[in-house]
Design a protein around this motif. Sequence first.
Motif, short mmCIF file in Angstrom:
data_model
loop_
_atom_site.label_atom_id
_atom_site.label_comp_id
_atom_site.label_asym_id
_atom_site.label_seq_id
_atom_site.Cartn_x
_atom_site.Cartn_y
_atom_site.Cartn_z
N ALA A 1 -5.37 9.64 -4.13
CA ALA A 1 -5.46 8.26 -3.63
C ALA A 1 -5.32 8.25 -2.12
O ALA A 1 -4.61 9.08 -1.55
CB ALA A 1 -4.36 7.41 -4.27
N PRO A 2 -5.97 7.30 -1.44
CA PRO A 2 -5.83 7.16 0.01
C PRO A 2 -4.55 6.42 0.37
O PRO A 2 -3.92 5.77 -0.48
CB PRO A 2 -7.07 6.34 0.40
CG PRO A 2 -7.33 5.49 -0.81
CD PRO A 2 -6.95 6.36 -1.99
N LEU A 3 -4.19 6.47 1.63
CA LEU A 3 -3.00 5.76 2.10
C LEU A 3 -3.11 4.25 1.90
O LEU A 3 -2.11 3.55 1.77
CB LEU A 3 -2.74 6.06 3.58
CG LEU A 3 -2.12 7.43 3.86
CD1 LEU A 3 -2.18 7.73 5.36
CD2 LEU A 3 -0.68 7.47 3.38
N GLU B 1 5.03 14.26 10.77
CA GLU B 1 3.62 14.55 10.92
C GLU B 1 2.79 13.30 10.62
O GLU B 1 3.35 12.28 10.23
CB GLU B 1 3.19 15.72 10.05
CG GLU B 1 3.54 15.61 8.61
CD GLU B 1 4.91 16.23 8.27
OE1 GLU B 1 5.19 16.29 7.09
OE2 GLU B 1 5.67 16.63 9.14
N PRO B 2 1.48 13.35 10.78
CA PRO B 2 0.64 12.17 10.57
C PRO B 2 0.77 11.54 9.19
O PRO B 2 0.51 10.37 9.02
CB PRO B 2 -0.77 12.68 10.77
CG PRO B 2 -0.65 13.94 11.53
CD PRO B 2 0.71 14.50 11.21
N GLY B 3 1.18 12.30 8.21
CA GLY B 3 1.32 11.75 6.86
C GLY B 3 1.11 12.84 5.83
O GLY B 3 0.83 13.98 6.18
N PRO B 4 1.24 12.49 4.57
CA PRO B 4 1.11 13.50 3.51
C PRO B 4 -0.27 14.14 3.51
O PRO B 4 -1.27 13.50 3.82
CB PRO B 4 1.32 12.69 2.23
CG PRO B 4 2.04 11.46 2.67
CD PRO B 4 1.58 11.19 4.07
N GLY B 5 -0.30 15.41 3.14
CA GLY B 5 -1.57 16.12 3.01
C GLY B 5 -2.28 15.73 1.74
O GLY B 5 -3.50 15.59 1.71
N VAL B 6 -1.52 15.55 0.67
CA VAL B 6 -2.08 15.15 -0.62
C VAL B 6 -1.25 14.01 -1.18
O VAL B 6 -0.02 14.08 -1.20
CB VAL B 6 -2.10 16.33 -1.62
CG1 VAL B 6 -2.60 15.88 -2.98
CG2 VAL B 6 -2.94 17.46 -1.09
N ILE B 7 -1.93 12.97 -1.63
CA ILE B 7 -1.28 11.82 -2.26
C ILE B 7 -1.89 11.67 -3.65
O ILE B 7 -3.11 11.56 -3.79
CB ILE B 7 -1.52 10.52 -1.48
CG1 ILE B 7 -1.01 10.64 -0.06
CG2 ILE B 7 -0.90 9.33 -2.20
CD1 ILE B 7 -1.52 9.55 0.87
N LEU B 8 -1.04 11.68 -4.66
CA LEU B 8 -1.49 11.42 -6.02
C LEU B 8 -0.81 10.16 -6.53
O LEU B 8 0.42 10.02 -6.39
CB LEU B 8 -1.15 12.58 -6.95
CG LEU B 8 -1.72 13.95 -6.60
CD1 LEU B 8 -1.20 14.99 -7.60
CD2 LEU B 8 -3.22 13.92 -6.58
N VAL B 9 -1.57 9.25 -7.08
CA VAL B 9 -1.01 8.07 -7.73
C VAL B 9 -1.36 8.20 -9.21
O VAL B 9 -2.55 8.24 -9.57
CB VAL B 9 -1.56 6.76 -7.13
CG1 VAL B 9 -1.02 5.56 -7.91
CG2 VAL B 9 -1.19 6.65 -5.66
N SER C 1 0.85 -1.20 0.00
CA SER C 1 0.00 0.00 0.00
C SER C 1 0.88 1.24 0.00
O SER C 1 2.07 1.18 0.30
CB SER C 1 -0.90 0.02 1.24
OG SER C 1 -0.11 0.21 2.40
N VAL C 2 0.27 2.39 -0.31
CA VAL C 2 1.00 3.65 -0.23
C VAL C 2 1.53 3.83 1.19
O VAL C 2 2.70 4.19 1.38
CB VAL C 2 0.09 4.84 -0.62
CG1 VAL C 2 0.76 6.16 -0.33
CG2 VAL C 2 -0.33 4.77 -2.08
N ARG C 3 0.71 3.57 2.20
CA ARG C 3 1.12 3.71 3.61
C ARG C 3 2.40 2.91 3.90
O ARG C 3 3.35 3.42 4.47
CB ARG C 3 0.00 3.26 4.53
CG ARG C 3 0.32 3.40 6.01
CD ARG C 3 -0.75 2.78 6.91
NE ARG C 3 -2.10 3.01 6.48
CZ ARG C 3 -2.85 4.07 6.79
NH1 ARG C 3 -2.33 5.02 7.53
NH2 ARG C 3 -4.08 4.17 6.35
N ALA C 4 2.41 1.66 3.50
CA ALA C 4 3.58 0.80 3.74
C ALA C 4 4.77 1.26 2.91
O ALA C 4 5.91 1.24 3.39
CB ALA C 4 3.24 -0.65 3.44
#
Length: 74
Positions: A53-55, A40-48, A28-31
């Motif tokens: 796209a979600p984590l 920080e908690p994670g990216p504000g914007v993720i583009l695939v 996954s993107v998260r992994a």
Amino acid sequence: MKVTIKLFAHYRIGRFREAVREYAPGTSVRAGIAELRFNEPGPGVILVNGTPAPLDHVLQEGDTVALFPLISGG
């Protein structure tokens, strides 16, 4: 599988602008981005491949992931 990771803004500091990374199928993107150790908690914007796209999005061979931090200002 090979996936291109692109970082933007302060995410590049001490890291890279763009890199091709090797991941196991089903990652996954998260992994995949866990090794980047964002404070920080994670990216504000993720583009695939240019699409939001979600984590939990499962990466595919040849994907391009763009990560943008949350930016505030006024």
